[in-house]
Design a protein around this motif. Sequence first.
Motif, PDB file in Angstrom:
ATOM      1  N   PRO A  98      -5.383  -5.284   6.978  1.00 23.75           N
ATOM      2  CA  PRO A  98      -6.051  -4.087   6.446  1.00 23.75           C
ATOM      3  C   PRO A  98      -5.970  -2.877   7.361  1.00 23.75           C
TER       4      PRO A  98
ATOM      5  N   SER B  26      -8.379   2.331   0.525  1.00 27.85           N
ATOM      6  CA  SER B  26      -9.811   2.610   0.431  1.00 27.85           C
ATOM      7  C   SER B  26     -10.115   3.921   1.165  1.00 27.85           C
TER       8      SER B  26
ATOM      9  N   PHE C 139      -8.971   0.926  -3.713  1.00 32.27           N
ATOM     10  CA  PHE C 139      -9.091  -0.194  -2.784  1.00 32.27           C
ATOM     11  C   PHE C 139      -7.905  -1.143  -2.967  1.00 32.27           C
ATOM     12  N   ASP C 140      -7.135  -1.362  -1.896  1.00 35.76           N
ATOM     13  CA  ASP C 140      -6.017  -2.304  -1.954  1.00 35.76           C
ATOM     14  C   ASP C 140      -5.933  -3.122  -0.667  1.00 35.76           C
ATOM     15  N   LEU C 141      -7.083  -3.481  -0.110  1.00 35.85           N
ATOM     16  CA  LEU C 141      -7.135  -4.170   1.181  1.00 35.85           C
ATOM     17  C   LEU C 141      -7.232  -5.684   1.055  1.00 35.85           C
ATOM     18  N   TYR C 142      -6.949  -6.224  -0.138  1.00 31.68           N
ATOM     19  CA  TYR C 142      -7.036  -7.667  -0.327  1.00 31.68           C
ATOM     20  C   TYR C 142      -5.965  -8.423   0.444  1.00 31.68           C
TER      21      TYR C 142
ATOM     22  N   GLY D 183     -16.769  -1.259  -4.932  1.00 31.44           N
ATOM     23  CA  GLY D 183     -15.717  -0.291  -4.622  1.00 31.44           C
ATOM     24  C   GLY D 183     -14.334  -0.881  -4.490  1.00 31.44           C
ATOM     25  N   SER D 184     -14.154  -2.121  -4.931  1.00 33.48           N
ATOM     26  CA  SER D 184     -12.877  -2.790  -4.704  1.00 33.48           C
ATOM     27  C   SER D 184     -11.874  -2.570  -5.834  1.00 33.48           C
ATOM     28  N   ASN D 185     -12.124  -1.610  -6.658  1.00 30.75           N
ATOM     29  CA  ASN D 185     -11.254  -1.359  -7.812  1.00 30.75           C
ATOM     30  C   ASN D 185     -10.889   0.124  -7.863  1.00 30.75           C
ATOM     31  N   THR D 186     -10.906   0.739  -9.020  1.00 32.90           N
ATOM     32  CA  THR D 186     -10.728   2.178  -9.195  1.00 32.90           C
ATOM     33  C   THR D 186      -9.383   2.557  -9.819  1.00 32.90           C
TER      34      THR D 186
ATOM     35  N   THR E  17       0.846  -1.184   0.000  1.00 30.98           N
ATOM     36  CA  THR E  17       0.000   0.000   0.000  1.00 30.98           C
ATOM     37  C   THR E  17       0.882   1.235   0.000  1.00 30.98           C
TER      38      THR E  17
ATOM     39  N   ARG F  54      -2.674   1.033   6.586  1.00 31.52           N
ATOM     40  CA  ARG F  54      -3.119   1.801   5.430  1.00 31.52           C
ATOM     41  C   ARG F  54      -2.507   3.195   5.509  1.00 31.52           C
TER      42      ARG F  54
END
Length: 327
Positions: A114, A70, A107-110, A225-228, A22, A117
């Motif tokens: 998490p 996120s 969103f980069d919480l995969y 919202g998991s992309n962007t 992140t 951040r």
Amino acid sequence: MSSITDVAGIEVGHFTDPRRPTGCTVVITREGAVGGVDVRGAAPGTRETDLLSPTNLVEQVHAVVLSGGSAWGLDAASGAMRWLDEHGIGLQVAKGRVPIVPAAVLFDLYMGDPSIRPDANAGYAACAAASKQPPQEGCVGAGTGAIVGKIFGMDRAMKGGIGSASVTAHGITVGALIACNALGDVIDPATGQVVAGARADDGKSLLNTQQAMVRGDPHKRIIPGSNTTIGVVATDAVLTKPQASRLATVGHDGLARAINPAHTMFDGDTLFALATGKAGKPLDMLTLSAMAAEAVAQAVLRAVRAATSLDFDGLKLPAARDFAARQ
């Protein structure tokens, strides 16, 4: 190497968190720049976008923050404000100043914890690292945890990243900085070929998401919202606030050329525009629009081509360069 820092008055700094993939990126305009924004995706995470409306009062932007994490990553803008204030940068109000710092997140919480951040300290560190040099590309800053091609599952996705490019014509430069975390594939507009995105079942070849969806291949459940894809388009041309807003809008043409599908219900695609005016002259919007779309498309391509493979927390993601090496 062309980049957004070819635009006079623009500096870029990254913060990359070594504890998990992140980070955040800041674009600084020490003397201020006329700002605009266009939020095109349906799942955005943003801050201070309303003030960029052409009908609203404030015109000068002092920095833009792009962040992972996120909605948590919006806190990085507070740290950027603190750094700018310490360096005497901001809108003068009464006895103090207020730095104007819009922001957007992806969103980069995969992967990993998490709770790790980008925060205010991360935004401050990104500002401290900013310079006029061409910014590092790939898996750094806001692109550290970016992933592309997730429609058919994370196990068939590939690594995204952050990239930059610029175009110069008539003595005017337009540059773009793009953090690509798209749900869809990244396409080379010059060839129409998929560069990075969803992979076939064997994981060894690229699928072409558009063709797969048209023929009816079922996609996986997608986290809203998991992309962007987020970024900044900047120019040294003299622009009004409505023109800066239009520059952000036409920049999305570059996203649509290089990402397929783009602007989905699961992406929060957002582009900011900054006009430093350092060239001392305007340029017609038709030409500027063409330049902006081209710079954005090339920055998207460079984001994935500069990315490196990732093996973290049980998830293995190849990068575009891994597939290029096989050809």
